[in-house]
Design a protein around this motif. Structure first.
Motif, PDB file in Angstrom:
ATOM      1  N   GLU A 144      45.183  50.954  37.910  1.00 23.87           N
ATOM      2  CA  GLU A 144      44.220  49.971  37.413  1.00 23.87           C
ATOM      3  C   GLU A 144      42.802  50.486  37.638  1.00 23.87           C
ATOM      4  O   GLU A 144      42.464  50.930  38.744  1.00 23.87           O
ATOM      5  CB  GLU A 144      44.398  48.628  38.121  1.00 23.87           C
ATOM      6  CG  GLU A 144      45.751  47.981  37.857  1.00 23.87           C
ATOM      7  CD  GLU A 144      45.957  46.725  38.676  1.00 23.87           C
ATOM      8  OE1 GLU A 144      47.064  46.153  38.595  1.00 23.87           O
ATOM      9  OE2 GLU A 144      45.034  46.302  39.406  1.00 23.87           O
ATOM     10  N   ARG A 151      41.153  47.948  33.120  1.00 26.09           N
ATOM     11  CA  ARG A 151      41.624  46.564  33.244  1.00 26.09           C
ATOM     12  C   ARG A 151      40.458  45.572  33.271  1.00 26.09           C
ATOM     13  O   ARG A 151      40.682  44.361  33.313  1.00 26.09           O
ATOM     14  CB  ARG A 151      42.451  46.397  34.524  1.00 26.09           C
ATOM     15  CG  ARG A 151      43.726  47.232  34.543  1.00 26.09           C
ATOM     16  CD  ARG A 151      44.731  46.750  33.497  1.00 26.09           C
ATOM     17  NE  ARG A 151      45.961  47.541  33.550  1.00 26.09           N
ATOM     18  CZ  ARG A 151      46.193  48.644  32.843  1.00 26.09           C
ATOM     19  NH1 ARG A 151      45.242  49.097  32.010  1.00 26.09           N
ATOM     20  NH2 ARG A 151      47.326  49.294  32.952  1.00 26.09           N
ATOM     21  N   ALA A 178      40.746  44.610  27.603  1.00 25.48           N
ATOM     22  CA  ALA A 178      40.559  44.023  28.931  1.00 25.48           C
ATOM     23  C   ALA A 178      39.341  43.105  28.937  1.00 25.48           C
ATOM     24  O   ALA A 178      38.468  43.198  28.067  1.00 25.48           O
ATOM     25  CB  ALA A 178      40.386  45.130  29.963  1.00 25.48           C
ATOM     26  N   ARG A 192      42.065  39.733  39.731  1.00 24.89           N
ATOM     27  CA  ARG A 192      43.130  38.726  39.804  1.00 24.89           C
ATOM     28  C   ARG A 192      43.882  38.608  38.491  1.00 24.89           C
ATOM     29  O   ARG A 192      45.082  38.343  38.468  1.00 24.89           O
ATOM     30  CB  ARG A 192      42.530  37.366  40.174  1.00 24.89           C
ATOM     31  CG  ARG A 192      42.253  37.193  41.656  1.00 24.89           C
ATOM     32  CD  ARG A 192      41.987  35.742  41.993  1.00 24.89           C
ATOM     33  NE  ARG A 192      40.778  35.244  41.339  1.00 24.89           N
ATOM     34  CZ  ARG A 192      39.579  35.246  41.899  1.00 24.89           C
ATOM     35  NH1 ARG A 192      39.435  35.744  43.126  1.00 24.89           N
ATOM     36  NH2 ARG A 192      38.527  34.760  41.261  1.00 24.89           N
ATOM     37  N   ALA A 193      43.178  38.788  37.375  1.00 20.27           N
ATOM     38  CA  ALA A 193      43.786  38.600  36.057  1.00 20.27           C
ATOM     39  C   ALA A 193      44.593  39.809  35.599  1.00 20.27           C
ATOM     40  O   ALA A 193      45.404  39.697  34.672  1.00 20.27           O
ATOM     41  CB  ALA A 193      42.702  38.300  35.024  1.00 20.27           C
ATOM     42  N   ALA A 194      44.406  40.967  36.242  1.00 19.83           N
ATOM     43  CA  ALA A 194      45.076  42.187  35.782  1.00 19.83           C
ATOM     44  C   ALA A 194      46.572  42.084  36.006  1.00 19.83           C
ATOM     45  O   ALA A 194      47.025  41.533  37.015  1.00 19.83           O
ATOM     46  CB  ALA A 194      44.510  43.393  36.530  1.00 19.83           C
ATOM     47  N   PRO A 195      47.360  42.640  35.078  1.00 21.27           N
ATOM     48  CA  PRO A 195      48.815  42.662  35.285  1.00 21.27           C
ATOM     49  C   PRO A 195      49.167  43.519  36.473  1.00 21.27           C
ATOM     50  O   PRO A 195      48.520  44.547  36.737  1.00 21.27           O
ATOM     51  CB  PRO A 195      49.334  43.281  33.987  1.00 21.27           C
ATOM     52  CG  PRO A 195      48.182  44.048  33.436  1.00 21.27           C
ATOM     53  CD  PRO A 195      46.958  43.280  33.821  1.00 21.27           C
ATOM     54  N   LEU A 196      50.152  43.102  37.232  1.00 17.91           N
ATOM     55  CA  LEU A 196      50.543  43.862  38.414  1.00 17.91           C
ATOM     56  C   LEU A 196      51.172  45.179  37.967  1.00 17.91           C
ATOM     57  O   LEU A 196      52.104  45.199  37.173  1.00 17.91           O
ATOM     58  CB  LEU A 196      51.548  43.064  39.263  1.00 17.91           C
ATOM     59  CG  LEU A 196      50.981  41.822  39.957  1.00 17.91           C
ATOM     60  CD1 LEU A 196      52.113  41.115  40.707  1.00 17.91           C
ATOM     61  CD2 LEU A 196      49.869  42.196  40.919  1.00 17.91           C
ATOM     62  N   SER A 197      50.678  46.284  38.507  1.00 17.08           N
ATOM     63  CA  SER A 197      51.219  47.580  38.157  1.00 17.08           C
ATOM     64  C   SER A 197      51.600  48.359  39.408  1.00 17.08           C
ATOM     65  O   SER A 197      51.872  49.543  39.363  1.00 17.08           O
ATOM     66  CB  SER A 197      50.202  48.391  37.337  1.00 17.08           C
ATOM     67  OG  SER A 197      48.984  48.493  38.025  1.00 17.08           O
TER      68      SER A 197
END
Length: 320
Positions: A135, A159, A244, A314-319
């Protein structure tokens, strides 16, 4: 009128929720075999972390952690900071006044060179940093915002992006010409003086495009080569492709990058049907976040930036 787009906001980084080691100095080779110095405030823990890249403005000052020149950010948990030195800049060769920039900097510093440096450092991290979770959050101030708007679209790991008082929506040549003419008017210049200022800018652009040398214009650190690399750019042409979240911050009274450039970004995103841009116009503030009385208004601006960064993380997809 002298172009200086380094902002007087310096401070120490606050890391929240990350056990921080001493900053690591990455030494990455450019294509010409010179070295890029990049600094990562690595995590000591086993948890993978995201990267927050902050791109500085146009002064020839170092962003090494050994200095106090880094833009102050409060990093969200699970992220670490990345800073990249410009060509030829070290804590020893820097000149915080911008009046005596090193020869290597004057010979090589351009917008496209800075873009290539970011891409090179990220490529190195992509290959050699197992602790990076993939990220990237790109931020930039002034000239750095112009660079950030470009690289955010070129790096698939982006992101989030935060762009602060940068030339993004219109070619820089347009905004600068307007700013110089306005400066002449504000100094009491009549129509003839304003026309002369306009012709002076046009002449400088002609020389920059025809012979982009290390001759300087409007600042001892701004070469015609550097001007040639920025005056015709419209970074929104790339930025509009970013999916993003983007926060665009622009001072209403900015004398370096007129507010019309930022408003053009809003219009472009709206016309493209994109809904990932948030625009915040700083009423009454100038390029350095000072009000009409010359008083700094750093606190609310930093709160806005740090809050937006936390929201993007907080909004980023978990990677991980």
């Amino acid at each position: 009128m002298r172009w200086v787009c380094g902002l007087a906001l310096v401070g120490h980084l606050a890391l929240a929720g990350v056990a921080a080691a001493e900053p690591v100095n990455l030494k990455v080779q450019r294509l010409d075999d010179s070295r890029i110095d990049a600094f990562v405030d690595r995590s000591d823990g086993a948890e993978k972390v995201g990267l927050v890249l902050m791109l500085q403005g146009s002064l020839c000052e170092s962003v090494s952690p050994a200095t106090d020149n880094r833009f102050p950010l409060t990093l969200p948990p699970g992220t670490v900071r990345l800073d990249i030195e410009k060509y030829g800049i070290t804590p020893e060769t820097q000149d915080e006044t911008g009046e005596h920039c090193p020869a290597d900097y004057l010979a090589h510093n351009t917008i496209d060179g800075r873009v290539m440096d970011v891409l090179t450092v990220i490529a190195d991290l992509r290959a050699n940093a197992p602790w990076w979770n993939g990220e990237l959050y790109v931020s930039g101030v002034s000239e750095g915002a112009t660079v950030a708007a470009i690289v955010a679209a070129l790096i698939p790991e982006t992101r989030g992006a935060i762009l602060i008082n940068g030339s993004v929506g219109r070619p820089f040549s347009d905004g600068w010409a307007e700013a110089v003419v306005e400066s002449a008017r504000a100094d009491g210049g009549d129509a003839a003086a304003q026309d002369e200022a306009r012709r002076g800018v046009a002449d400088a652009w002609s020389r920059a495009r025809a012979t982009p040398t290390t001759e300087t214009y409007e600042g001892a650190g701004n070469t015609l080569r550097w001007w040639a690399s920025i005056i015709d750019l419209r970074p929104v042409n790339l930025l509009v492709n970013v999916e993003a979240p983007i926060l665009l911050i622009q001072s209403e009274r900015d004398q370096m990058t007129p507010v019309a450039s930022a408003r053009a970004v809003v219009d472009r995103f709206r016309a493209a049907g994109r809904t990932n841009l948030t625009y915040r116009e700083l009423e009454g503030l100038d390029h350095g976040f000072r009000d009409a009385a010359g008083e700094p208004r750093y606190g609310p601006v930093l709160d806005l930036i740090n809050g937006a960064l936390a929201d993007q993380v907080r909004a980023a997809p978990l990677s991980r």
